[in-house]
Design a protein around this motif. Structure first.
Motif, PDB file in Angstrom:
ATOM      1  N   SER A 158       0.861  -1.162  -0.013  1.00 21.68           N
ATOM      2  CA  SER A 158      -0.097  -0.200   0.142  1.00 21.68           C
ATOM      3  C   SER A 158       0.717   1.028   0.020  1.00 21.68           C
ATOM      4  CB  SER A 158      -1.146   0.037   1.235  1.00 21.68           C
ATOM      5  OG  SER A 158      -1.849   1.020   1.102  1.00 21.68           O
ATOM      6  N   GLU A 192      -6.258  -8.705  -0.510  1.00 19.04           N
ATOM      7  CA  GLU A 192      -5.668  -7.740   0.286  1.00 19.04           C
ATOM      8  C   GLU A 192      -4.656  -7.009  -0.682  1.00 19.04           C
ATOM      9  OE1 GLU A 192      -6.416  -8.899   5.075  1.00 19.04           O
ATOM     10  OE2 GLU A 192      -4.756  -9.596   3.955  1.00 19.04           O
ATOM     11  N   ASN A 196      -4.461  -3.395  -2.524  1.00 18.69           N
ATOM     12  CA  ASN A 196      -3.631  -2.517  -1.989  1.00 18.69           C
ATOM     13  C   ASN A 196      -2.661  -2.009  -3.161  1.00 18.69           C
ATOM     14  OD1 ASN A 196      -4.575  -2.002   0.748  1.00 18.69           O
ATOM     15  ND2 ASN A 196      -3.276  -3.728   1.487  1.00 18.69           N
TER      16      ASN A 196
END
Length: 224
Positions: A158, A192, A196
């Protein structure tokens, strides 16, 4: 890239590797061939896997003096890999030479910190700061060196994506929430990592060691 999942095809026997790749091929976007595969089967093995028609990610993590890495890159151009890795810790000159020597269609990405390492490993190797600090420093260096992107864990992707928005970033060491992490210390799920900012998701054992690899690949594909 329609399907960002690349299967880590680190299988010792070439026939088994080809069978595995064929079985999961419809559910992955490419195949990652690492050091284990390359040492066992060499360029000829890469050619055999490439015949299956999926993009090849040649994960050799090149790390040497600039001239040697450039020469190695020139030698593997004949294999027409879609992605090749070098180590960011090799420095700016090495990364610049690696990119200059790569094929036109090949993305060169820099490995920052292996997902098998953690804070204690950094301390033991004399590197200051946190894993996040280390990854961000090396990502900045890779960008300045003209590379296409970096390899980092899902825990840093991220921040890397925010710093280098248009980079081509690879996240390995992924595990589904229900799976054991094994020797990986800094893991996230494929969804995830993708959410990100990951461009490529490298998945190995959750697929290759599953009772039904094709079903495991479909399960991961369905989460994205």
């Amino acid at each position: 890239m329609t399907n960002p999942v690349f299967l880590a095809l680190d299988v010792p026997q070439i026939d088994a590797a080809k069978a595995l790749a064929q079985s999961v091929g419809p559910h992955v976007g490419g195949l990652k061939l690492g050091l284990e595969f390359f040492c066992a089967h060499g360029p000829q093995g890469v050619h055999q896997i490439a015949e299956l028609g999926l993009p090849i990610f040649l994960d050799l993590k090149l790390h040497d003096i600039p001239n040697t890495v450039a020469s190695a890159m020139q030698s593997i151009n004949v294999l027409k890999p879609a992605i090749v890795t070098v180590h960011a810790s090799g420095g700016r000159a090495m990364m610049e030479d690696a990119k200059a020597a790569a094929g036109e269609q090949c993305r060169v990405v820099a490995v920052t910190m292996l997902t098998s390492l953690d804070q204690n490993d950094l301390i033991n190797t004399g590197i200051g700061g946190t894993p996040h600090d280390h990854v961000m420093r090396l990502a900045e260096l890779a960008e300045k060196s003209g590379l296409d992107g970096i390899v980092c864990s899902g825990q840093e992707i991220s921040a890397v994506h925010k710093q280098w928005k248009h980079g081509f970033h690879v996240v390995p060491g992924l595990r589904l929430a229900s799976h054991a992490t094994g020797d990986q210390k800094r893991t996230v799920t494929p969804r995830e990592a993708r959410d990100n900012g990951a461009s490529v998701l490298v998945v190995g054992r959750p697929i290759s060691r599953a009772e039904d690899p094709a079903a495991a690949a479909r399960e991961i594909e369905a989460t994205l």
